[in-house]
Design an enzyme around this catalytic site. Sequence first.
Site, mmCIF file in Angstrom:
data_model
loop_
_atom_site.group_PDB
_atom_site.id
_atom_site.type_symbol
_atom_site.label_atom_id
_atom_site.label_comp_id
_atom_site.label_asym_id
_atom_site.label_seq_id
_atom_site.Cartn_x
_atom_site.Cartn_y
_atom_site.Cartn_z
ATOM 1 N N CYS A 1 -28.125 16.862 98.705
ATOM 2 C CA CYS A 1 -28.965 16.396 97.597
ATOM 3 C C CYS A 1 -29.717 15.149 98.070
ATOM 4 C CB CYS A 1 -28.152 16.151 96.327
ATOM 5 S SG CYS A 1 -26.919 14.844 96.459
ATOM 6 N N ASP B 1 -31.101 16.663 88.542
ATOM 7 C CA ASP B 1 -30.471 15.426 88.983
ATOM 8 C C ASP B 1 -29.897 14.687 87.772
ATOM 9 O OD1 ASP B 1 -29.740 13.076 90.134
ATOM 10 O OD2 ASP B 1 -31.591 12.824 91.279
ATOM 11 N N ARG C 1 -24.791 15.162 92.914
ATOM 12 C CA ARG C 1 -24.729 16.625 92.951
ATOM 13 C C ARG C 1 -23.976 17.173 94.156
ATOM 14 N NH1 ARG C 1 -31.055 17.271 92.419
ATOM 15 N NH2 ARG C 1 -30.798 15.353 93.645
HETATM 16 P P1 4NP Z 1 -27.965 12.823 93.852
HETATM 17 O O1 4NP Z 1 -28.487 11.817 92.706
HETATM 18 O O2 4NP Z 1 -29.165 13.148 94.702
HETATM 19 O O3 4NP Z 1 -27.488 14.007 93.059
HETATM 20 O O4 4NP Z 1 -26.871 12.099 94.587
HETATM 21 C C1 4NP Z 1 -29.209 10.632 92.972
HETATM 22 C C2 4NP Z 1 -28.571 9.561 93.532
HETATM 23 C C3 4NP Z 1 -29.274 8.380 93.739
HETATM 24 C C4 4NP Z 1 -30.593 8.301 93.391
HETATM 25 C C5 4NP Z 1 -31.242 9.390 92.843
HETATM 26 C C6 4NP Z 1 -30.542 10.546 92.640
HETATM 27 N N1 4NP Z 1 -31.302 7.094 93.585
HETATM 28 O O5 4NP Z 1 -32.496 7.010 93.222
HETATM 29 O O6 4NP Z 1 -30.719 6.119 94.101
#
Ligand code: 4NP
Length: 149
Positions: A7, A120, A13
């Site tokens: 991800c 997300d 995720r």
């Molecule tokens: P992930 O979610 O891709 O599912 O781990 C996110 C984690 C961090 C961020 C965005 C989405 N961020 O902008 O820091």
Amino acid sequence: MKILMVCLGNICRSPLAEGIMKTKVPESFFVDSAGTISLHEGEAPDKRAVKTAANHHIDISQQRSRPITKTDFDTFDKIYCMDIDVYEDVVSKAQNEEQHQKILLFMSALGDHKNTEVPDPYWGDMKNFEDVFQLLDKGCDAIKNQILS
Ligand code: 4NP
């Protein structure tokens, strides 16, 4: 069989996908996860992801965020991407056709052409995390069935 879940941040995720997938496949499988950005490198998963997994008796608290590396494209047999941005980013890092062939959209395993992305939950609430858990659980079942059939 070596499976990598990917991800953006590797704190919401893909850690959940890794934790869920590990409960479904034989011990001979290697399941890991990574992010396309290194912003959260070394961090444990988001507390809400840890809690959501724990609600389903899965412990993801010991996972640590890491960015995807060049060697991952050789190490892993399948690389599952949580959304289209992640997919395009990962594809852009592949160095040959063999590596490119390993990269898949996680949701493609479900064969649902309308819902192609795992949303997300980072900016959402616990309900969003639970919804994502349910989606990942379905997707992991479909992937397991594809790989084991
Ligand atoms: P992930 O979610 O891709 O599912 O781990 C996110 C984690 C961090 C961020 C965005 C989405 N961020 O902008 O820091």
